[in-house]
Design an enzyme around this catalytic site. Structure first.
Site, PDB file in Angstrom:
ATOM      1  CB  SER A 282      -1.054   0.060   1.210  1.00 39.82           C
ATOM      2  OG  SER A 282      -0.240   0.490   2.444  1.00 39.82           O
ATOM      3  CG  ASP A 283       1.645   5.831  -1.738  1.00 38.18           C
ATOM      4  OD1 ASP A 283       2.388   5.979  -0.922  1.00 38.18           O
ATOM      5  OD2 ASP A 283       1.516   6.285  -2.784  1.00 38.18           O
ATOM      6  CE1 TYR A 284       4.429   7.209   6.247  1.00 36.78           C
ATOM      7  CE2 TYR A 284       2.360   8.041   6.485  1.00 36.78           C
ATOM      8  CZ  TYR A 284       3.603   7.643   6.876  1.00 36.78           C
ATOM      9  OH  TYR A 284       4.038   8.187   8.178  1.00 36.78           O
TER      10      TYR A 284
END
Length: 838
Positions: free
Chosen positions: A383-385
Site C-alpha cells: 500500500s502507499d503511505y
C-alpha cells in the site's frame, strides 16, 4: 576558511556529523548539511568578520524558530556553536575536509554478524524453506509480516498512532521498515528482529530512491527528455549500488504514472505524457535497480507505482478523484506498468485515487483481476503511505476493520505505516477473510526475503565500508553530469547562445543564479551542500569572476528589498544577461500541486525589469513541471529548460550555455501557451469539429475564442545549436497484411555548422476504427549524431503490434484500415505518408 569542513556533535538522542561548505564569489556563502539525517540548512543571512562567520536559517521543523551558527576558522580547524531549536546549543569543534563517515565506526562490529558462507538459494529451495517456516508461524506471526513501520516518528501526512518501531519489531509485529536512511539505524533494528522477534525473521528496509541515493541524478521528468533509456538504466544501477550499501533493499520506485496535467506536482517523478516512452523508461528503471538478480547485494527491489491512473487526478490536485474510461486506463496508463512487470519488477504499489468509485487499495477488479490474474503479477503488493486506513476516509469502508478486510481481499500484502491490519486475525476467525489469503501474502514477503539473501545473511546489506567506497564517487558524479547534459532542452534561441567566453561580461541574475536548490524533490543526499551552482559552473568552465556580475534580484516567491535595483545596476554593466529563474524543490513532487503554473510574481517582476534594459537575455529555468512561458517566449532571446539536474547541475548548464555541449534534449511533456489549456497533450482525440488551417477563423469549432489550441512547445520538441532537415520520406509499400512489416525511411541532414545529436521520432495515426483513435501516437525513435553537412537515412519498421490498441469490443487488437506514418523532429513538425493494413 574557503572549502569543506566537518564536525561531530553529540545530541541527547544521536551523534551527528555536521558538514559546512564556505565559498566566495561575489559574496560569501555558507552551506550546511547533516549526517545521518540528510537535512540541508539553507543560510538566509550571513555576516563575515575576518575568519569568523555568523549565519541564520529558518528551522523548518519549528515554524518561527531560527537556527543560529557561529564559526571561527583557523588553518585546519573550525570551532563555534550551533543553536538548534528543540535540540539546544551544540558546540562545534571540527576540521577541514569531508571527514570520515559516521558509519565507519560500525564496520568492524558488523563483520562479526555477517554470514560469508551463505550461498544463493535455488527457487525450489526457497519454496521449501518458505513453506517450512509458514508451518511454524501462528496467524498473528504471519500478519506481523504484513506491516511496514516507519523508522522514526516522522509522518508523511496525518500522525500515525502506533507503538515505537523497536517494540513492534521485537514482538514480530513488523516485516519491513520505512525510511531508515542511516545504516547504523538499519543495523540496530535488524539486530532486534533477528535476536528478539518470535521467528527471528529479518526485516526489509524500504526507501524512496527516485533519482539517486547520495549522488543525485536529474529528476525523472528531466532524464526522460534525454530519450536515452540506457543512460537512465545506468543511473538507477548507480543509485541501487549507493542505497544498498546503506541497508536499503526495497525501493519505492520507479514512479511510472503517465502525467498529462502539469499542475500535478508529481509529474516531476515520471516520464511525461506518452505511454510508449513511459514504458521504455519503466523497463530501463526496473532493469537498473534490480540488475541481473536480486541476490546481488548491489541491487534493490523495484516497486512500480502508483497502480493505477494516479496521474489522472482531477484538476491536477494530488490525491484527488480519478474518473476515466477503461479504454483510457488500458491504452494510456497501463503500458508502463506492463513493461515494468515484463522486466521483472518484484513489487507494485497502489495509487491513492479511486477507480470506478472504489479506492484502488480495496479495488479487486484492478488488483486481483487485472494485476494478479491478467498481468500475472506474483510479487509483493504494497500500500502507499496510509492508503489502507484511507479507505475509510474515502467513504468506502465504515471503519478500519472493514478497510482491512477490503484490502486483504484485494491481495494487499503490506500495509504501509498504519495498523489497520491488526484486525486481520479477528476477521479470519469470523470467516470474513480466508486464512489462505494471509498465507499467500506472508509467502510472497518471505519468498522475497529469501531471494534477497536476508534469511541466510540478515546483515549483508549493512556495509559501511561500501558506503565510504560508493557514495558520491567520482565516476558516479561523471554519470550524473552526462545524463544532466542530455536532459537539458533548448526551447528558444535567436542567436544569443552559445555564449562567448572571451571578453564577455555576463549579468548572472535571479534566485537560481547561485543556488544549490538544484536537486529537486525526493532526494536525501548528505552531499547537498556540494551541489554545483550555475555560478560555479560558469566559473569552472573559464569565466573570470570579474566577468560574472551576480545579483540575486528576488527570492523564489518573495521580493527582496533593493533586489531589483541591485540586479539592474549589475545588468547595466553587462553585455548579456542570464536570468536564472524557477521553482524551489518543494514546489514540485508529492503534495505540491499548483493552481498557477506561471513563475511566481516576484520573479516575473524581476524579469520584466531586467528585460526592459533592452540587452540580450537568456532565461535558464530550474523547475519540475512545464510552465506557462508565453511572456518569456516573446520577450527574451533564449530559453533553456534545465529542470532539476542533480549534483552536477551547474557544470551541465554551463557546458550547454557555452556550447561545450550541444543541447539535444526533447520535451516529454507539452508546454501550454496558457494554463487554461490544461490538461494538454499531443496524443489527443480529434473531436467532431476539429480546428484546421482553413476553418480556424470560424466560430462553431473546437477552439478557444481568446487563445490558441496548440501548446507553446509541443511533445518531442527541442532545439540544437545546429539545424536538422528532413527529406525523402519513403514507404517500401503502400500496404501490409497480417504479420508483414512495412519499412519507412527518411533522410536527415545536419544543415548547420556544428556537430549535433537529433532524436528522429516516428508517429502513427489510425484514421478510423471501432473507437476513435488519437491524432498521433509515438511508436518509435532513433538517436543519431551528425557532423555538419552529413546526411543519414533512418529506417523504421511498422507491423501489427504498432497498430494494436484496446477497445471494449475487441480487447487488444489491430484493426484493418488506413493509417498515416509521421516522421519528424517533434510531434508537431513531421513529414507524412499513408498506408493500409489488413
Amino acid at each position: 576558511m574557503i572549502g569543506l569542513w566537518h564536525a561531530f556533535v553529540e545530541t541527547p538522542s544521536m551523534k551527528l556529523k555536521i558538514q559546512f561548505k564556505v565559498s566566495k564569489k561575489a559574496n560569501y556563502m555558507l552551506d550546511i548539511a547533516t549526517e545521518p539525517l540528510a537535512i540541508p540548512i539553507p543560510i538566509e543571512s550571513l555576516t563575515v568578520d575576518g575568519s569568523r562567520l555568523r549565519g541564520e536559517a529558518k528551522a523548518f521543523w519549528m515554524p518561527g524558530q531560527t537556527i543560529v551558527v557561529e564559526l571561527a576558522f583557523e588553518e585546519d580547524s573550525v570551532s563555534g556553536e550551533m543553536d538548534m531549536p528543540g535540540i539546544g546549543k551544540l558546540p562545534i569543534k571540527g576540521s577541514s575536509g569531508r571527514g570520515p563517515q559516521l558509519s565507519e565506526e560500525l564496520a568492524d562490529t558488523v563483520r562479526l554478524y555477517r554470514n560469508p558462507d551463505a550461498s544463493t538459494r535455488s527457487d525450489a529451495e526457497i519454496e521449501d524453506l518458505v513453506e517450512s517456516l509458514l508451518s511454524k508461524m501462528s496467524l498473528e506471526d504471519k500478519v506481523g509480516q504484513l506491516f511496514q513501520v516507519p523508522a522514526s516518528n516522522f509522518s508523511f501526512g496525518n500522525a500515525v498512532k502506533t507503538d515505537p518501531p523497536e517494540k513492534l519489531i521485537a514482538e514480530g509485529r513488523a516485516g519491513s521498515v520505512l525510511g531508515a536512511f542511516d545504516v547504523r539505524r538499519v543495523f540496530e533494528l535488524q539486530k532486534i528482529a533477528v535476536e528478539q522477534s518470535p521467528h527471528r525473521i529479518p526485516l526489509l528496509f524500504n526507501a524512496d530512491i527516485i533519482h539517486g541515493a547520495q549522488t543525485i541524478f536529474p529528476v525523472p521528468l528531466a532524464w526522460s527528455c534525454s530519450w536515452d533509456p540506457e543512460a537512465v538504466k545506468e543511473a538507477c544501477a548507480i543509485a541501487a549500488k549507493e542505497a544498498s550499501a546503506s541497508g536499503t533493499v526495497y525501493n519505492h520506485g520507479p514512479m511510472v504514472d503517465v502525467g498529462r496535467d502539469p499542475r500535478w506536482g508529481r509529474v516531476v517523478e515520471g516520464a511525461g505524457e506518452d505511454p510508449y516512452l513511459g514504458a521504455l523508461f519503466a523497463k530501463a528503471q526496473v532493469e537498473g535497480f534490480q540488475g541481473e538478480s536480486l541476490s546481488d547485494p548491489e541491487t534493490i527491489i523495484a516497486c512500480l507505482k502508483h497502480f493505477i491512473a494516479y496521474g489522472a487526478a482531477e484538476g491536477g490536485r494530488d490525491y484527488n478523484t480519478v474518473d476515466i474510461s477503461e479504454a483510457t486506463l488500458r491504452n494510456v496508463y497501463l503500458p508502463p506498468f506492463q513493461a515494468g512487470l515484463e522486466a521483472g519488477a518484484a513489487s507494485v504499489m497502489n495509487a491513492f485515487n479511486i477507480y470506478q468509485g472504489v479506492p484502488v487499495a480495496a479495488n479487486q477488479p484492478l488488483l486481483v483481476d487485472l494485476l494478479r490474474d491478467e498481468l500475472g503479477f506474483e510479487g509483493v503488493l504494497i500500500s502507499d503511505y496510509g492508503a489502507v486506513e484511507e479507505i475509510v476516509t474515502h467513504g468506502y469502508a465504515e471503519d478500519e476493520k472493514e478497510a482491512a478486510r477490503m484490502a486483504a481481499l484485494a491481495t494487499m500484502d503490506i500495509e504501509m505505516a498504519t495498523r489497520s491490519y491488526e484486525h486481520l486475525p479477528q476477521l479470519v476467525r469470523e470467516g470474513k477473510v480466508p486464512e489462505k489469503l494471509i498465507d499467500e501474502s506472508a509467502r510472497r514477503i518471505l519468498r522475497l526475503k529469501y531471494r534477497l539473501g536476508l534469511m541466510d545473511d540478515p546483515f549483508r546489506y549493512v556495509r559501511p565500508e561500501k558506503e565510504k567506497e560508493y557514495h558520491f564517487r567520482d565516476d558516479h558524479l561523471k554519470a550524473s553530469l552526462e545524463l544532466a547534459r542530455k536532459s537539458i532542452v533548448l526551447l528558444k534561441n535567436d542567436g544569443a547562445l552559445p555564449l562567448a567566453k572571451e571578453a564577455e561580461r555576463i549579468a548572472l541574475i535571479g534566485p537560481f543564479a547561485d543556488s544549490r536548490d538544484l536537486l529537486g524533490p525526493w532526494q536525501f543526499s548528505r552531499y547537498s551542500h556540494e551541489t554545483v551552482t550555475l555560478y560555479e559552473g560558469l566559473r569552472d568552465i573559464g569565466y573570470a569572476e570579474n566577468q560574472l556580475l551576480y545579483a540575486q534580484g528576488s527570492g523564489v516567491t518573495e521580493a527582496i528589498e533593493g533586489g531589483i535595483e541591485d540586479a539592474l545596476e549589475k545588468a547595466s554593466h553587462a553585455d548579456l544577461i542570464v536570468l536564472a529563474l524557477g521553482e524551489s524543490s518543494d514546489m514540485s513532487g508529492e503534495a505540491a500541486s499548483r493552481l498557477s503554473i506561471h513563475l511566481p510574481e516576484a520573479q516575473l517582476r524581476l524579469a520584466e525589469a531586467v528585460a526592459g534594459l533592452g540587452k540580450p537575455v537568456v532565461l535558464v529555468l530550474t523547475n519540475g513541471r512545464p510552465l506557462v512561458l508565453d511572456w518569456f517566449h516573446r520577450n527574451v532571446n533564449a530559453i533553456v529548460e534545465t529542470w532539476f539536474l542533480g549534483s552536477q547541475a551547474g557544470h551541465a548548464i554551463a557546458e550547454v550555455l557555452t556550447g561545450e555541449y550541444n543541447p539535444s534534449g526533447k520535451l516529454t511533456m507539452s508546454f501550454p501557451a496558457h494554463e487554461g489549456q490544461v490538461p494538454l497533450y499531443y496524443n489527443s482525440f480529434r473531436t467532431g469539429r476539429p480546428i484546421t488551417e482553413q476553418n480556424k477563423h470560424t466560430k462553431y469549432i473546437s477552439k478557444y475564442i481568446d487563445g490558441p489550441n496548440d501548446p507553446l512547445y509541443p511533445f518531442g520538441y527541442g532545439l540544437s545549436y545546429t539545424r536538422f532537415d528532413y527529406s525523402e520520406l519513403r514507404l517500401d509499400r503502400s500496404g501490409i497484411a497480417g504479420d508483414e512489416k512495412l519499412r519507412v525511411t527518411v533522410t536527415v541532414t545536419n544543415a548547420g555548422r556544428l556537430a549535433g545529436e537529433e532524436t528522429v521520432q516516428l508517429y502513427i495515426q489510425d484514421l478510423h476504427g471501432s473507437v476513435v483513435r488519437p491524432v498521433k501516437e509515438l511508436k518509435g525513435f532513433r538517436k543519431l549524431r551528425l557532423e555538419p553537412g552529413e546526411s543519414q537515412e533512418v529506417a523504421f519498421e511498422i507491423g501489427r503490434d504498432d497498430l494494436a490498441f484496446w477497445s471494449p469490443a475487441n480487447g487488444y487488437a489491430a484493426e484493418e484500415g488506413a493509417f498515416v506514418a509521421y516522421i519528424g523532429t517533434s510531434s508537431a513538425e513531421t513529414l507524412s505518408a499513408s498506408f493500409s493494413w489488413r
